[in-house]
Scaffold this motif. Structure first.
Motif, mmCIF file in Angstrom:
data_model
loop_
_atom_site.group_PDB
_atom_site.id
_atom_site.type_symbol
_atom_site.label_atom_id
_atom_site.label_comp_id
_atom_site.label_asym_id
_atom_site.label_seq_id
_atom_site.Cartn_x
_atom_site.Cartn_y
_atom_site.Cartn_z
ATOM 1 N N SER A 220 -5.282 22.301 -25.807
ATOM 2 C CA SER A 220 -5.577 22.441 -27.230
ATOM 3 C C SER A 220 -4.762 23.614 -27.763
ATOM 4 O O SER A 220 -4.928 24.752 -27.307
ATOM 5 N N ARG A 221 -3.878 23.314 -28.713
ATOM 6 C CA ARG A 221 -2.986 24.357 -29.195
ATOM 7 C C ARG A 221 -2.507 24.023 -30.601
ATOM 8 O O ARG A 221 -2.151 22.879 -30.883
ATOM 9 N N SER A 222 -2.534 25.007 -31.472
ATOM 10 C CA SER A 222 -2.010 24.867 -32.841
ATOM 11 C C SER A 222 -2.611 23.672 -33.572
ATOM 12 O O SER A 222 -1.930 22.954 -34.305
ATOM 13 N N GLY A 223 -3.906 23.431 -33.355
ATOM 14 C CA GLY A 223 -4.592 22.339 -34.026
ATOM 15 C C GLY A 223 -4.441 20.999 -33.342
ATOM 16 O O GLY A 223 -5.026 20.010 -33.774
ATOM 17 N N ILE A 224 -3.658 20.945 -32.262
ATOM 18 C CA ILE A 224 -3.443 19.692 -31.534
ATOM 19 C C ILE A 224 -4.263 19.705 -30.247
ATOM 20 O O ILE A 224 -4.178 20.649 -29.461
ATOM 21 N N ALA A 225 -5.039 18.656 -30.045
ATOM 22 C CA ALA A 225 -5.830 18.503 -28.824
ATOM 23 C C ALA A 225 -5.308 17.291 -28.063
ATOM 24 O O ALA A 225 -5.149 16.213 -28.643
ATOM 25 N N LEU A 226 -5.037 17.475 -26.772
ATOM 26 C CA LEU A 226 -4.466 16.407 -25.974
ATOM 27 C C LEU A 226 -5.245 16.266 -24.672
ATOM 28 O O LEU A 226 -5.505 17.249 -23.976
ATOM 29 N N ASP A 227 -5.638 15.035 -24.366
ATOM 30 C CA ASP A 227 -6.384 14.730 -23.151
ATOM 31 C C ASP A 227 -5.554 13.759 -22.302
ATOM 32 O O ASP A 227 -5.547 12.558 -22.562
ATOM 33 N N PRO A 228 -4.850 14.253 -21.288
ATOM 34 C CA PRO A 228 -3.992 13.378 -20.473
ATOM 35 C C PRO A 228 -4.759 12.294 -19.734
ATOM 36 O O PRO A 228 -4.238 11.184 -19.555
ATOM 37 N N ALA A 229 -5.995 12.582 -19.294
ATOM 38 C CA ALA A 229 -6.768 11.582 -18.547
ATOM 39 C C ALA A 229 -7.127 10.394 -19.428
ATOM 40 O O ALA A 229 -7.037 9.235 -19.013
ATOM 41 N N ALA A 230 -7.509 10.673 -20.671
ATOM 42 C CA ALA A 230 -7.876 9.605 -21.606
ATOM 43 C C ALA A 230 -6.673 9.076 -22.375
ATOM 44 O O ALA A 230 -6.786 8.071 -23.082
ATOM 45 N N SER B 172 -4.949 14.310 -30.762
ATOM 46 C CA SER B 172 -5.397 14.405 -32.156
ATOM 47 C C SER B 172 -4.876 15.697 -32.762
ATOM 48 O O SER B 172 -4.542 16.653 -32.049
ATOM 49 N N LYS B 173 -4.805 15.708 -34.091
ATOM 50 C CA LYS B 173 -4.446 16.920 -34.812
ATOM 51 C C LYS B 173 -5.513 17.185 -35.855
ATOM 52 O O LYS B 173 -5.784 16.328 -36.709
ATOM 53 N N ASN B 174 -6.125 18.354 -35.755
ATOM 54 C CA ASN B 174 -7.209 18.734 -36.658
ATOM 55 C C ASN B 174 -8.286 17.653 -36.717
ATOM 56 O O ASN B 174 -8.813 17.326 -37.782
ATOM 57 N N GLY B 175 -8.576 17.063 -35.555
ATOM 58 C CA GLY B 175 -9.633 16.062 -35.451
ATOM 59 C C GLY B 175 -9.212 14.653 -35.781
ATOM 60 O O GLY B 175 -9.992 13.717 -35.596
ATOM 61 N N ARG B 176 -7.977 14.456 -36.233
ATOM 62 C CA ARG B 176 -7.506 13.119 -36.581
ATOM 63 C C ARG B 176 -6.662 12.570 -35.438
ATOM 64 O O ARG B 176 -5.699 13.199 -35.005
ATOM 65 N N GLU B 177 -7.048 11.392 -34.931
ATOM 66 C CA GLU B 177 -6.355 10.834 -33.775
ATOM 67 C C GLU B 177 -4.916 10.470 -34.134
ATOM 68 O O GLU B 177 -4.631 9.948 -35.215
ATOM 69 N N LEU B 178 -4.019 10.743 -33.193
ATOM 70 C CA LEU B 178 -2.600 10.449 -33.377
ATOM 71 C C LEU B 178 -2.254 9.152 -32.654
ATOM 72 O O LEU B 178 -2.650 8.954 -31.506
ATOM 73 N N ALA B 179 -1.518 8.294 -33.318
ATOM 74 C CA ALA B 179 -1.074 7.037 -32.712
ATOM 75 C C ALA B 179 0.295 7.274 -32.074
ATOM 76 O O ALA B 179 1.334 7.210 -32.742
ATOM 77 N N LEU B 180 0.309 7.566 -30.778
ATOM 78 C CA LEU B 180 1.532 7.903 -30.060
ATOM 79 C C LEU B 180 1.903 6.808 -29.068
ATOM 80 O O LEU B 180 1.034 6.204 -28.450
ATOM 81 N N THR B 181 3.206 6.580 -28.930
ATOM 82 C CA THR B 181 3.662 5.674 -27.889
ATOM 83 C C THR B 181 3.579 6.401 -26.546
ATOM 84 O O THR B 181 3.328 7.608 -26.480
ATOM 85 N N LEU B 182 3.790 5.649 -25.470
ATOM 86 C CA LEU B 182 3.738 6.221 -24.124
ATOM 87 C C LEU B 182 4.669 7.416 -23.998
ATOM 88 O O LEU B 182 4.282 8.485 -23.513
ATOM 89 N N ARG B 183 5.904 7.267 -24.446
ATOM 90 C CA ARG B 183 6.879 8.338 -24.279
ATOM 91 C C ARG B 183 6.602 9.504 -25.217
ATOM 92 O O ARG B 183 6.793 10.676 -24.847
ATOM 93 N N GLU B 184 6.141 9.228 -26.430
ATOM 94 C CA GLU B 184 5.789 10.303 -27.359
ATOM 95 C C GLU B 184 4.658 11.148 -26.789
ATOM 96 O O GLU B 184 4.667 12.375 -26.909
ATOM 97 N N PHE B 185 3.685 10.496 -26.171
ATOM 98 C CA PHE B 185 2.557 11.221 -25.590
ATOM 99 C C PHE B 185 3.053 12.143 -24.470
ATOM 100 O O PHE B 185 2.678 13.320 -24.404
ATOM 101 N N ASP B 186 3.880 11.612 -23.578
ATOM 102 C CA ASP B 186 4.399 12.413 -22.468
ATOM 103 C C ASP B 186 5.238 13.583 -22.972
ATOM 104 O O ASP B 186 5.176 14.695 -22.421
ATOM 105 N N LEU B 187 6.025 13.349 -24.017
ATOM 106 C CA LEU B 187 6.861 14.403 -24.587
ATOM 107 C C LEU B 187 5.995 15.507 -25.192
ATOM 108 O O LEU B 187 6.241 16.702 -24.957
#
Length: 302
Positions: A128-138, A142-157
């Motif tokens: 969790s950093r700069s308003g972005i929360a990331l859960d690799p297991a799940a 999300s950013k500021n509580g709003r879920e981000l629609a990321l592709t596989l590679r975007e998520f890894d990046l």
């Protein structure tokens, strides 16, 4: 594997090399057939030609990724740079330009599959950093509580950058660590960073989180107190990397092959390697067999 190409020669070569590498291959020759095959077989990866009759590869990719996070490698013509970049932006994981080395394509397939499996098997800690929360297991972000629609590679990046706040990371390093490639076109990294910025930055034209480090690559800017690195300076203009010296499928300088034999049938060597005759050879053999039969028939009437 699902291979989608309306060119029988390309489909035959790609299928042969993938099967030789131990993969089971399903073929489709157009967009609707590809979507039906994907729904029926649930492939681990799709090799998708950009130029398909009717529904083009971009639309097929968009629908595939809307249905499931299946990795996609696009096959594009050498001059289709805009379409190639658009393909990456709508979710394709990689691209290979035609005419291509089948062995390189197999390496790209293995790399994309390895990365997808690694992301599933070895999740890291939550970040969790700069308003972005990331859960690799799940596999959620999300950013500021709003879920981000990321592709596989975007998520890894994003996960890679978040884990290294304040550190300048080169495009070559990102290509190796995130994509798992030892070689490739660095514009792939540039396009994914630009698309990721569009999803996490308040103003993608003036990025405050993923900053460009001129002559190096990128740096994720944590808020003051998180890493002690303060944002500063204007964002430099980011030029699209050119030249494919890192791509063994292209000669140095990015110039296409120009020999008449290569342009006539760029997959002749690959077909020979697979033990498959080229269309011209098959036609010649057919004509010769027909001539021999005619000779025998004429001899029988003498």
């Amino acid at each position: 594997m699902l291979v989608v190409d309306d060119d029988p020669t390309v489909a035959e070569v790609v299928t042969g090399y993938l099967e030789r590498a131990g993969h089971t291959v399903v073929l489709a020759c157009d967009g609707p057939a590809a979507l039906q095959a994907a729904a029926r077989h649930r492939p681990d990866l799709v090799v998708l030609d950009l130029m398909l009759p009717g529904m083009d590869g971009l639309e097929v990719c968009r629908r595939l990724r809307a249905d499931a996070p299946v990795p996609v490698i696009m096959l594009t013509a050498r001059g289709d740079e805009d379409d190639r970049i658009l393909g990456l932006e709508i979710g394709a994981d990689d691209y290979v330009t035609k005419p291509f080395s089948p062995r390189e394509l197999v390496l790209r397939v293995e790399s994309v599959l390895r990365r997808a499996r690694t992301a599933t098997v070895r999740p890291g800690p939550r970040v969790s950093r700069s308003g972005i929360a990331l859960d690799p297991a799940a596999r959620t972000a999300s950013k500021n509580g709003r879920e981000l629609a990321l592709t596989l590679r975007e998520f890894d990046l994003l996960a890679y950058l978040l884990a290294r706040p304040g550190e300048a990371i080169s495009r070559e390093r990102l290509m190796h660590e995130v994509w798992g490639w030892e070689f490739g076109d660095l514009s792939t990294v540039t396009v994914h960073v630009r698309r990721l910025r569009g999803k996490i930055e308040s103003d993608p034209a003036k990025p405050a989180l993923i900053r460009t480090v001129w002559g190096v690559g990128y740096r994720f800017e944590a808020e003051p107190g998180e890493s002690g690195v303060a944002a500063g300076g204007d964002e430099p203009h980011e030029a699209e990397p050119h030249g494919n010296g890192l791509n063994p499928a292209e000669p140095r300088g990015g110039e296409p092959h120009t020999s008449a034999d290569h342009m006539a049938d760029p997959y002749t060597a690959a077909r020979h390697d697979l033990g498959v005759a080229s269309p011209g050879v098959r036609r010649a053999e057919t004509d010769r067999a027909g001539a021999d039969a005619a000779v025998r028939q004429g001899a029988g009437h003498e």
